[in-house]
Scaffold this motif. Structure first.
Motif, short mmCIF file in Angstrom:
data_model
loop_
_atom_site.label_atom_id
_atom_site.label_comp_id
_atom_site.label_asym_id
_atom_site.label_seq_id
_atom_site.Cartn_x
_atom_site.Cartn_y
_atom_site.Cartn_z
N ALA A 1 -3.08 -3.17 -11.69
CA ALA A 1 -2.78 -1.77 -12.00
C ALA A 1 -3.71 -0.84 -11.23
N TRP A 2 -3.37 0.43 -11.29
CA TRP A 2 -4.17 1.46 -10.64
C TRP A 2 -4.04 2.76 -11.44
N GLN A 3 -4.90 3.74 -11.14
CA GLN A 3 -4.84 5.03 -11.82
C GLN A 3 -5.53 6.08 -10.98
N SER A 4 -4.97 7.27 -10.97
CA SER A 4 -5.61 8.42 -10.32
C SER A 4 -6.40 9.20 -11.36
N THR A 5 -7.54 9.71 -10.96
CA THR A 5 -8.30 10.64 -11.82
C THR A 5 -8.34 12.02 -11.17
N ALA A 6 -7.33 12.31 -10.35
CA ALA A 6 -7.32 13.53 -9.55
C ALA A 6 -6.65 14.70 -10.26
N PHE A 7 -6.73 14.72 -11.58
CA PHE A 7 -6.22 15.85 -12.36
C PHE A 7 -7.08 15.96 -13.61
N PRO A 8 -7.11 17.12 -14.25
CA PRO A 8 -8.05 17.32 -15.37
C PRO A 8 -7.76 16.40 -16.55
N TRP B 1 -0.35 3.72 -16.16
CA TRP B 1 -0.27 2.27 -16.36
C TRP B 1 1.15 1.84 -16.71
N GLN B 2 1.85 2.70 -17.47
CA GLN B 2 3.24 2.36 -17.77
C GLN B 2 4.10 2.40 -16.51
N LEU B 3 3.76 3.29 -15.59
CA LEU B 3 4.46 3.31 -14.30
C LEU B 3 4.22 2.00 -13.55
N CYS B 4 2.98 1.51 -13.55
CA CYS B 4 2.69 0.22 -12.91
C CYS B 4 3.56 -0.89 -13.51
N PHE B 5 3.63 -0.90 -14.85
CA PHE B 5 4.45 -1.91 -15.54
C PHE B 5 5.93 -1.75 -15.17
N TRP B 6 6.42 -0.53 -15.21
CA TRP B 6 7.83 -0.28 -14.94
C TRP B 6 8.21 -0.71 -13.53
N LEU B 7 7.39 -0.38 -12.56
CA LEU B 7 7.68 -0.77 -11.19
C LEU B 7 7.65 -2.29 -11.03
N ALA B 8 6.66 -2.94 -11.64
CA ALA B 8 6.57 -4.40 -11.53
C ALA B 8 7.78 -5.07 -12.17
N HIS B 9 8.25 -4.50 -13.28
CA HIS B 9 9.37 -5.11 -14.01
C HIS B 9 10.72 -4.82 -13.34
N THR B 10 10.97 -3.55 -13.02
CA THR B 10 12.29 -3.18 -12.52
C THR B 10 12.41 -3.30 -11.00
N LEU B 11 11.32 -3.09 -10.28
CA LEU B 11 11.35 -3.20 -8.82
C LEU B 11 10.84 -4.56 -8.36
N GLY B 12 9.75 -5.02 -8.96
CA GLY B 12 9.18 -6.31 -8.57
C GLY B 12 9.88 -7.51 -9.18
N GLY B 13 10.79 -7.29 -10.14
CA GLY B 13 11.54 -8.38 -10.73
C GLY B 13 10.75 -9.28 -11.65
N MET B 14 9.64 -8.81 -12.17
CA MET B 14 8.77 -9.64 -13.01
C MET B 14 9.22 -9.58 -14.47
N ALA C 1 0.83 -1.20 0.00
CA ALA C 1 0.00 0.00 0.00
C ALA C 1 0.87 1.25 0.00
N GLU C 2 2.00 1.20 0.69
CA GLU C 2 2.93 2.33 0.70
C GLU C 2 3.43 2.63 -0.71
N THR C 3 3.75 1.59 -1.47
CA THR C 3 4.24 1.76 -2.84
C THR C 3 3.18 2.41 -3.72
N VAL C 4 1.96 1.90 -3.65
CA VAL C 4 0.88 2.46 -4.47
C VAL C 4 0.60 3.89 -4.04
N HIS C 5 0.53 4.15 -2.77
CA HIS C 5 0.26 5.50 -2.27
C HIS C 5 1.30 6.49 -2.79
N LEU C 6 2.56 6.14 -2.67
CA LEU C 6 3.62 7.05 -3.11
C LEU C 6 3.57 7.25 -4.63
N ALA C 7 3.32 6.18 -5.34
CA ALA C 7 3.23 6.29 -6.80
C ALA C 7 2.09 7.22 -7.21
N VAL C 8 0.96 7.10 -6.54
CA VAL C 8 -0.20 7.93 -6.86
C VAL C 8 0.07 9.39 -6.52
#
Length: 599
Positions: free
Chosen positions: A519-526, A496-509, A307-314
């Motif tokens: 995956a996840w996404q924020s809609t908190a911007f126009p 979504w590319q950030l989700c992929f990048w983190l999973a590949h380079t940080l998660g070792g997938m 949850a910390e990873t997702v929170h910071l990414a968002v």
């Protein structure tokens, strides 16, 4: 770790795209001795036929690539510009405060034809007929309709019948919405391409001379003439009124695709190359530079981000996209070096706390004062904005519950010689602009991304590029191009590319595992699309993140929208190992449409 399908590995070539027919066509080109650029062009044209609700000949294509002989990445910019008559005053005089998301007023110069042909001329090996033949075959003989095409047509069927009758003639055969899986044809488009080929081949046997003649036939010939003639007619758009367009033959004749250097940033052994700030590409770089400040707090456990990873990414995404709103565009200088500096990232990172931010907070790179469009500053798009009244779909992309209504396409290719390319073609959707009956395709609506307000980087101005959301990616490791990836999804692409990048380079997938990862996404911007809506604090997630992680995110103040287990992203990726020469690929299983092929 669970995957929907295996990561492909081989030595000859890999093609990954958002539709299996495009991937198969690209692989056929590789099998016949073509290179990655030949294959990408063939696949790109096929996508214009088999995913007409997501891309068309009237659209555009940005790409980032590297050749076997030169590891330095380059950007192909085939994003057309605003017409010479497209002034803020013209739209304001029509009583508009936003460029409509549909219809002819939102059209920019179609860039895809020149972009693909420029790439083929400079880096391909095949003739125009050899790469275009696959698309002509599907347009002439028919292709199976994936489920989303009839669903999209049904949404706009009344608009077609009442106002866009040329679209009804093509997309409502017999007056009815076609059935999923049925065979659809577009013979007029096939005729258009055949005529272009005839004019190209009249230049003689030389491959490059044919390509040049094909470019002229579009931008200075019969295609440009038909576009100008059709643009003089008035059609219903999102304003609820009928308006003619502004494109002229001169607009087309005075434009051509171009190459430019990418914007890059370094992350340990990785260098990530993106299109410039006329796109949203640098947003991914900004997100990663911000996340670098929290590297010791990012982790994956049993294949899932904490949850910390997702929170910071968002929270990093919110800051990066706020900067996009204030600083990105083609109508003013963009302080890109300051935006991508480590010092600026360090200062911005201080704004991130343990709770979800509900504010839009652009920064002050180099001490400059940020300025948002008045529409945003007044909060007019918060909570959903003004609904489109035409019924058309000017690429609203992903709705709040994760359902895809409009979108775009993506292609990644790597070959045995080391050529590699990532491209995100888009525009010219069947549902957002009326069909030109003499050509068999619709114009794009990318001008909706301009602001009708002076002095902003993304202000409408003749001859300028709209600030597009299209954002292919190319990654180098130790200076060698090794990874091409991307996704459709409008504003969500670089999330979504950030989700992929983190999973590949940080998660070792591996590639497929990283694509399949939740995956996840924020809609908190126009939104970049009409009617420019946004939802402060909202976070859309795939339920596979797990109840515990989702609960912790909710406790941190995120307004959670559960989109279901498999809803977000349409990623694909290819890679190459310079040491072993092994090639790999993966593609998204969500929607049961994207495929990677290779051997």
């Amino acid at each position: 770790m669970f995957t929907t399908r295996p990561e492909l590995a081989g030595t000859v070539g890999m093609v990954a795209s958002t539709h299996w027919l495009a991937s198969a066509a690209g692989m056929a080109v590789l099998e016949s001795g073509g290179n990655a650029f030949d294959a990408a062009v063939a696949a790109g044209f096929v996508l214009q036929v088999v995913e007409p609700h997501l891309v068309g000949p009237g659209g555009e294509v940005p790409a980032v690539f590297a050749t076997a002989g030169d590891p330095r990445p380059k950007v192909l910019c085939a994003q057309g510009v605003a017409p010479a008559a497209a002034t803020i005053e013209h739209y304001r005089d029509l009583g508009l405060d936003l460029v409509p998301g549909s219809g002819l007023l939102a059209a920019t110069v179609p860039g895809a034809w020149d972009g693909w042909l420029t790439l083929l001329r400079d880096h391909g090996t095949k003739s125009l007929r050899e790469v275009l033949g696959y698309a002509i075959g599907y347009a002439r003989d028919g292709f199976p309709l994936v489920e989303r095409i009839p669903a999209t047509i049904a949404t706009v069927a009344d608009l077609f019948r009442e106002h866009w009758t040329t679209s009804a003639d093509l997309w409502l055969p017999g007056g009815r919405v076609p059935a999923p899986g049925s065979r659809m044809r577009n013979p007029v488009l096939a005729d258009t391409w055949e005529r272009l080929l005839a004019e190209a081949e009249s230049a003689g046997a030389d491959r490059e001379a044919q390509i040049e003649a094909g470019r002229r036939a579009w931008y200075q010939g019969f295609v440009a003439a038909e576009i100008e003639s059709f643009s003089r007619k008035a059609f219903r758009d999102d304003s609820g009124r009928d308006h003619p367009g502004l494109l002229t033959g001169a607009d087309l004749a005075n434009w051509s695709a171009s190459y430019e250097d990418p914007v890059t940033a370094q992350f340990g052994p990785w260098t990530l190359a993106k299109c410039g700030p006329w796109s949203q590409g640098p947003v991914l770089l900004q997100q990663l530079l911000l996340l670098d400040r929290f590297a010791d707090r990012l982790s994956y456990v049993d294949g899932l981000p904490t949850a910390e990873t997702v929170h910071l990414a968002v929270e990093c995404a919110k800051l990066a996209f706020a900067d996009r709103e204030a600083w990105y565009g083609d109508s003013a200088d963009v302080p890109i070096n300051d935006l991508l500096s480590t010092g600026y990232a360090a200062e911005r990172a201080k704004l991130i706390g343990d709770r979800a931010s509900l504010e839009l907070r652009p920064g002050a790179p180099g001490g400059r004062v940020p300025r948002l469009a008045e529409f945003i500053a007044q909060g007019r798009g918060i909570g959903g904005g003004e609904a489109a009244v035409s019924g058309a779909l000017g690429e609203p992309t992903v709705s709040r519950d994760g359902r895809v209504r409009g979108d775009t396409v993506h292609i990644d290719v790597v070959d045995r010689w080391g050529n590699i390319i990532s491209a995100t073609p888009s525009g010219g959707w069947l549902q957002s602009s009326p069909t030109i009956p003499a050509l068999g395709f619709a114009l794009g609506t990318r001008a909706q991304m301009f602001w009708l307000e002076e002095g902003l980087p993304a202000s409408l101005a003749p001859g300028r590029r709209p600030r597009t959301t299209l954002t292919p990616s190319l990654a180098l490791r130790e200076g060698e191009p090794v990874l091409a990836f991307g996704t459709p999804g409008g504003d969500q692409q670089d999330q979504w590319q950030l989700c992929f990048w983190l999973a590949h380079t940080l998660g070792g997938m591996n590639l497929q595992q990283a694509i399949d990862a939740p995956a996840w996404q924020s809609t908190a911007f126009p939104s970049s699309f009409y009617p420019r809506s946004w939802q402060p604090g909202e976070l859309v997630v795939e339920s596979r993140l797990g109840a515990e992680v989702i609960g912790q995110l909710r406790e941190r103040g995120h307004g959670i929208v559960d989109a279901g287990p498999w809803a977000l992203g349409r990623l694909s990726a290819v890679s190459r190992d310079p040491a072993t020469k092994l090639l790999r690929a993966g593609a998204n299983a969500r929607g049961m449409q994207g495929y990677a092929v290779g051997r």
